[in-house]
Design a protein around this motif. Structure first.
Motif, PDB file in Angstrom:
ATOM      1  N   VAL A 343       0.900  -1.234   0.188  1.00 21.69           N
ATOM      2  CA  VAL A 343       0.044  -0.188   0.088  1.00 21.69           C
ATOM      3  C   VAL A 343       0.845   1.143  -0.110  1.00 21.69           C
ATOM      4  N   SER A 344       0.630   2.302  -1.125  1.00 20.61           N
ATOM      5  CA  SER A 344       1.426   3.305  -1.092  1.00 20.61           C
ATOM      6  C   SER A 344       0.695   4.592  -1.075  1.00 20.61           C
ATOM      7  N   MET A 350       4.912  16.225  -0.585  1.00 24.87           N
ATOM      8  CA  MET A 350       5.792  15.337   0.475  1.00 24.87           C
ATOM      9  C   MET A 350       6.993  16.207   0.634  1.00 24.87           C
ATOM     10  N   ARG A 351       7.599  16.527  -0.459  1.00 27.50           N
ATOM     11  CA  ARG A 351       8.716  17.174  -0.463  1.00 27.50           C
ATOM     12  C   ARG A 351       8.834  18.499   0.545  1.00 27.50           C
ATOM     13  N   SER A 352       7.752  19.137   0.483  1.00 28.46           N
ATOM     14  CA  SER A 352       7.866  20.553   1.478  1.00 28.46           C
ATOM     15  C   SER A 352       7.119  20.308   2.765  1.00 28.46           C
ATOM     16  N   HIS A 353       6.562  19.220   2.974  1.00 27.89           N
ATOM     17  CA  HIS A 353       5.885  18.921   4.386  1.00 27.89           C
ATOM     18  C   HIS A 353       6.410  17.733   5.066  1.00 27.89           C
ATOM     19  N   ALA A 354       6.702  18.143   6.369  1.00 26.07           N
ATOM     20  CA  ALA A 354       7.117  16.907   7.301  1.00 26.07           C
ATOM     21  C   ALA A 354       5.860  16.304   8.088  1.00 26.07           C
ATOM     22  N   GLY A 355       6.248  15.146   8.538  1.00 26.66           N
ATOM     23  CA  GLY A 355       5.136  14.498   9.178  1.00 26.66           C
ATOM     24  C   GLY A 355       4.108  13.525   8.359  1.00 26.66           C
ATOM     25  N   ILE A 356       4.291  13.348   7.172  1.00 23.30           N
ATOM     26  CA  ILE A 356       3.466  12.578   6.357  1.00 23.30           C
ATOM     27  C   ILE A 356       3.931  11.117   6.631  1.00 23.30           C
ATOM     28  N   ALA A 357       5.106  10.734   6.870  1.00 21.15           N
ATOM     29  CA  ALA A 357       5.073   9.163   7.309  1.00 21.15           C
ATOM     30  C   ALA A 357       4.696   8.832   8.628  1.00 21.15           C
ATOM     31  N   SER A 358       4.833  10.087   9.533  1.00 16.84           N
ATOM     32  CA  SER A 358       4.423   9.411  10.994  1.00 16.84           C
ATOM     33  C   SER A 358       2.765   9.641  11.127  1.00 16.84           C
ATOM     34  N   THR A 359       2.131  10.196   9.970  1.00 14.58           N
ATOM     35  CA  THR A 359       0.771  10.179  10.056  1.00 14.58           C
ATOM     36  C   THR A 359       0.395   8.905   9.453  1.00 14.58           C
ATOM     37  N   MET A 360       1.180   8.537   8.447  1.00 15.22           N
ATOM     38  CA  MET A 360       0.805   7.253   7.800  1.00 15.22           C
ATOM     39  C   MET A 360       0.877   6.054   8.870  1.00 15.22           C
ATOM     40  N   LYS A 362       0.946   6.034  12.280  1.00 15.42           N
ATOM     41  CA  LYS A 362       0.077   6.256  13.197  1.00 15.42           C
ATOM     42  C   LYS A 362      -1.149   5.713  12.892  1.00 15.42           C
ATOM     43  N   THR A 363      -1.492   6.115  11.798  1.00 12.09           N
ATOM     44  CA  THR A 363      -3.035   5.665  11.156  1.00 12.09           C
ATOM     45  C   THR A 363      -3.266   4.195  11.121  1.00 12.09           C
ATOM     46  N   LEU A 364      -1.961   3.465  10.581  1.00  8.60           N
ATOM     47  CA  LEU A 364      -2.225   2.011  10.403  1.00  8.60           C
ATOM     48  C   LEU A 364      -1.752   1.527  11.988  1.00  8.60           C
ATOM     49  N   ALA A 365      -1.252   2.028  12.665  1.00  9.51           N
ATOM     50  CA  ALA A 365      -1.294   1.489  14.097  1.00  9.51           C
ATOM     51  C   ALA A 365      -2.520   1.388  14.724  1.00  9.51           C
ATOM     52  N   GLU A 366      -3.139   2.552  14.733  1.00  6.54           N
ATOM     53  CA  GLU A 366      -4.536   2.851  15.403  1.00  6.54           C
ATOM     54  C   GLU A 366      -5.633   1.745  14.896  1.00  6.54           C
ATOM     55  N   GLU A 367      -5.426   1.295  13.685  1.00 11.80           N
ATOM     56  CA  GLU A 367      -6.160   0.131  13.017  1.00 11.80           C
ATOM     57  C   GLU A 367      -5.601  -1.324  13.499  1.00 11.80           C
ATOM     58  N   GLY A 368      -4.471  -1.319  14.081  1.00 13.49           N
ATOM     59  CA  GLY A 368      -4.082  -2.411  14.475  1.00 13.49           C
ATOM     60  C   GLY A 368      -3.142  -3.288  13.193  1.00 13.49           C
ATOM     61  N   LEU A 392      -8.782  -2.114   4.830  1.00 12.09           N
ATOM     62  CA  LEU A 392      -9.019  -1.248   6.054  1.00 12.09           C
ATOM     63  C   LEU A 392      -7.912  -0.422   5.856  1.00 12.09           C
ATOM     64  N   ALA A 393      -6.633  -0.744   5.399  1.00 13.01           N
ATOM     65  CA  ALA A 393      -5.411   0.346   5.232  1.00 13.01           C
ATOM     66  C   ALA A 393      -5.756   1.302   4.484  1.00 13.01           C
ATOM     67  N   VAL A 394      -6.456   0.865   3.129  1.00 12.10           N
ATOM     68  CA  VAL A 394      -6.701   1.931   2.024  1.00 12.10           C
ATOM     69  C   VAL A 394      -7.571   2.890   2.617  1.00 12.10           C
ATOM     70  N   ARG A 395      -8.754   2.629   3.216  1.00 10.43           N
ATOM     71  CA  ARG A 395      -9.875   3.426   3.588  1.00 10.43           C
ATOM     72  C   ARG A 395      -9.361   4.192   4.843  1.00 10.43           C
ATOM     73  N   SER A 396      -8.498   3.801   5.762  1.00  8.78           N
ATOM     74  CA  SER A 396      -8.081   4.518   6.777  1.00  8.78           C
ATOM     75  C   SER A 396      -7.150   5.759   6.585  1.00  8.78           C
ATOM     76  N   LEU A 397      -6.301   5.344   5.513  1.00  6.19           N
ATOM     77  CA  LEU A 397      -5.206   6.182   5.015  1.00  6.19           C
ATOM     78  C   LEU A 397      -5.974   7.326   4.289  1.00  6.19           C
ATOM     79  N   HIS A 398      -7.130   6.902   3.297  1.00  9.88           N
ATOM     80  CA  HIS A 398      -7.595   7.710   2.369  1.00  9.88           C
ATOM     81  C   HIS A 398      -8.460   8.887   3.488  1.00  9.88           C
ATOM     82  N   LYS A 399      -9.046   8.430   4.487  1.00  8.82           N
ATOM     83  CA  LYS A 399      -9.682   9.466   5.271  1.00  8.82           C
ATOM     84  C   LYS A 399      -8.597  10.282   6.084  1.00  8.82           C
ATOM     85  N   ALA A 400      -7.708   9.636   6.694  1.00 15.00           N
ATOM     86  CA  ALA A 400      -6.536  10.240   7.318  1.00 15.00           C
ATOM     87  C   ALA A 400      -5.776  11.475   6.594  1.00 15.00           C
TER      88      ALA A 400
END
Length: 408
Positions: A343-344, A350-360, A362-368, A392-400
Motif C-alpha cells: 500500500v502506497s 511530501m517534498r515540502s511537508h514534514a510528518g507525512i510518514a508519521s501520520t501514515m 500512526k493511522t495504520l497502528a491505530e487500526e492494528g 482497511l489500510a486503504v480506507r483509513s489512509l484515505h480518510k487520514a
C-alpha cells in the motif's frame, strides 16, 4: 484550432455500436474546428483470440510472426472507424504503424519507438481529414512489423502527440479519470482534476491500472499533456501535466495505490560479508525475476537478514532459487509469505511537508495493522502489510489524508 490525439482502447471500440459512438465523438470535435489524430487498439478480446490461435499451432510461436499476427487486430479497427466516419460525412484516412512510419528497433513483441515521420499526418490534417492510426505497432529499419508490448497503444498515442506537437493527448478508457484510489475498495474515492507526471508515474508503478508506466514516462519526457477521459460519458477527466510549484504544494497526498501481486522472501542468518546482496539477488535476476522492495537488517551475531519482494507469480521460482543460495552461503534458512500487499501514498507535496510518514504509520497502528516492510522516495511511501488488511489500510489512509474531501 486545436490539435488533439485521441486514443481509444479495446473496450471503447469493442463492438460496431461503440465504434460508431467513437466516430460521433470525433466528428463532434471536427465540427468544432479541432484537428484530430485517432489512435485505436484492437477490439476487446481480439488480441487474446489471436494469441490462442497461434498457440494451437505452435507452443512457442516465433516472435516475428506473432508481431505480424497481432498487428492485424488494430488494422481491423482503423478501417472500421474510418468507414464509420465516412458514413457521417467526415473525411478520414487510416494508417498502419508501418504506413505512417513509426520506426522502431527490432525487438519483436517489445519494440521501442525511435522516430516518427509526421509528414503524412500533417498533410492529411491540413486537407481537413481525420487521421486514424493503428496503435501498438511500428516497423523496423528492415521493414519488419513490430509491436510495442503491453500498453503499446497508449505509447503510440503519446509518441504521436509529441511528434505532431498536439495540444493534448486524450486517453479514452472505461473510467472517467484518475481517482484518489480504487473506488471498488474505497467508495469515497474522488476523481482528481489534475495530477503531475511524477505522481502518475508513481501511481502507475505502484499498482494503478489507469495508464501504463511507459506511456507516462514518454509523456513526461516530451512534456505531452495527457487527459484521461471516459469513452462512455461526458466529463472533464483528469489532466496529467507538469504543474506550477504553488499548485504542487496544495495537496500533501494525491492518491493511494496498492498492489496485490506481491510476495515476500527472507533469507536469515546470512554471513555479514561484502557481496552478500549480489550473491542473493544475482541468481534471482539471472532468472528474469524482478525485485521490488529490499530490506537488510544486521544482527548482533555478525549475520544479516535479507528480505525482498517479488511478483506473486514468481514466488515459488524465487523460493526454489533461494533454497540453493541459502545452502551455498551457509545461511540459516529461507522463509516466505505470499499473503501480503503493498500500500502506497503518493504526493509531490511530501517534498515540502514534514510528518507525512508519521501520520501514515500512526493511522495504520491505530487500526492494528502491522507494517512488515517500508520503502520511501521523495514523493511516495510504500508499506507491506498482511493481505487481509488491504481494504482497511486503504480506507483509513484515505480518510487520514483528507482525500475524500473536495479539491479546493
Amino acid at each position: 484550432m486545436a490539435l488533439y490525439v485521441y486514443k481509444f482502447g479495446g473496450t471503447s471500440v469493442g463492438s460496431v455500436e461503440r465504434i460508431k459512438a467513437v466516430a460521433e465523438k470525433i466528428k463532434k470535435a471536427r465540427d468544432q474546428g479541432d484537428q484530430v489524430v485517432a489512435v485505436v487498439s484492437a477490439m476487446s478480446g481480439e488480441t487474446n483470440r489471436l494469441v490462442a490461435l497461434a498457440k494451437e499451432i505452435q507452443t512457442q510461436p516465433t516472435e516475428r510472426e506473432m508481431d505480424v499476427l497481432l498487428s492485424t487486430g488494430e488494422q481491423v479497427t482503423i478501417s472500421l472507424l474510418c468507414m464509420a466516419l465516412h458514413e457521417l460525412g467526415c473525411s478520414a484516412c487510416s494508417y498502419t504503424g508501418a504506413q505512417v512510419r513509426i520506426l522502431t528497433d527490432s525487438s519483436h513483441t517489445k519494440a521501442r519507438i525511435q522516430e516518427i515521420d509526421d509528414r503524412k499526418i500533417h498533410a492529411d490534417l491540413k486537407s481537413g481529414r481525420v487521421v486514424v492510426v493503428a496503435g501498438f505497432q511500428g516497423v523496423d529499419e528492415h521493414g519488419n512489423i513490430t509491436t510495442l508490448g503491453r500498453g503499446g497503444s497508449d505509447t503510440t498515442a503519446v509518441a504521436l502527440a509529441a511528434a505532431v506537437k498536439a495540444d493534448e493527448c486524450h486517453i479514452y478508457t472505461d473510467v472517467d479519470g484518475v481517482y484518489t484510489t480504487d473506488p471498488r475498495v474505497e467508495p469515497k474515492a474522488r476523481r482528481l482534476d489534475k495530477i503531475t507526471f511524477e505522481e502518475m508515474l508513481e501511481m502507475a508503478s505502484l499498482g494503478s491500472k489507469v495508464l501504463q508506466i511507459r506511456s507516462v514516462e514518454f509523456a513526461g519526457k516530451y512534456n505531452v499533456a495527457l487527459r484521461v477521459l471516459s469513452s462512455f460519458e461526458e466529463g472533464p477527466g483528469t489532466l496529467i501535466s507538469y504543474d506550477e510549484e504553488s499548485e504542487m504544494e496544495k495537496a500533501l497526498v494525491s492518491g493511494i495505490a496498492f498492489n496485490k501481486d506481491e510476495a515476500k522472501l527472507t533469507v536469515t542468518g546470512v554471513p555479514d560479508l561484502p557481496g552478500v546482496a549480489s550473491k542473493i539477488l544475482g541468481p534471482i535476476a539471472d532468472q528474469n525475476i524482478e525485485v521490488d522492495m529490499i530490506v537488510q537488517n544486521i544482527a548482533e551475531d555478525a549475520t544479516t537478514d535479507f528480505t525482498f519482494t517479488v511478483h506473486r507469480n514468481d514466488y515459488l521460482r524465487a523460493m526454489a532459487i533461494l533454497e540453493k543460495v541459502c545452502s551455498d552461503m551457509g545461511a540459516r534458512r529461507v522463509t516466505g509469505d505470499d499473503n501480503i500487499v503493498k500500500v502506497s501514498i503518493v504526493g509531490v507535496g511530501m517534498r515540502s511537508h514534514a510528518g507525512i510518514a508519521s501520520t501514515m504509520f500512526k493511522t495504520l497502528a491505530e487500526e492494528g495493522i502491522n507494517i512488515r516492510m517500508i520503502s520511501t522516495s521523495e514523493i511516495k511511501i510504500s508499506v507491506v502489510v498482511d493481505e487481509k488488511y488491504l481494504e482497511l489500510a486503504v480506507r483509513s489512509l484515505h480518510k487520514a489524508f483528507g482525500l475524500d474531501k473536495k479539491e479546493q
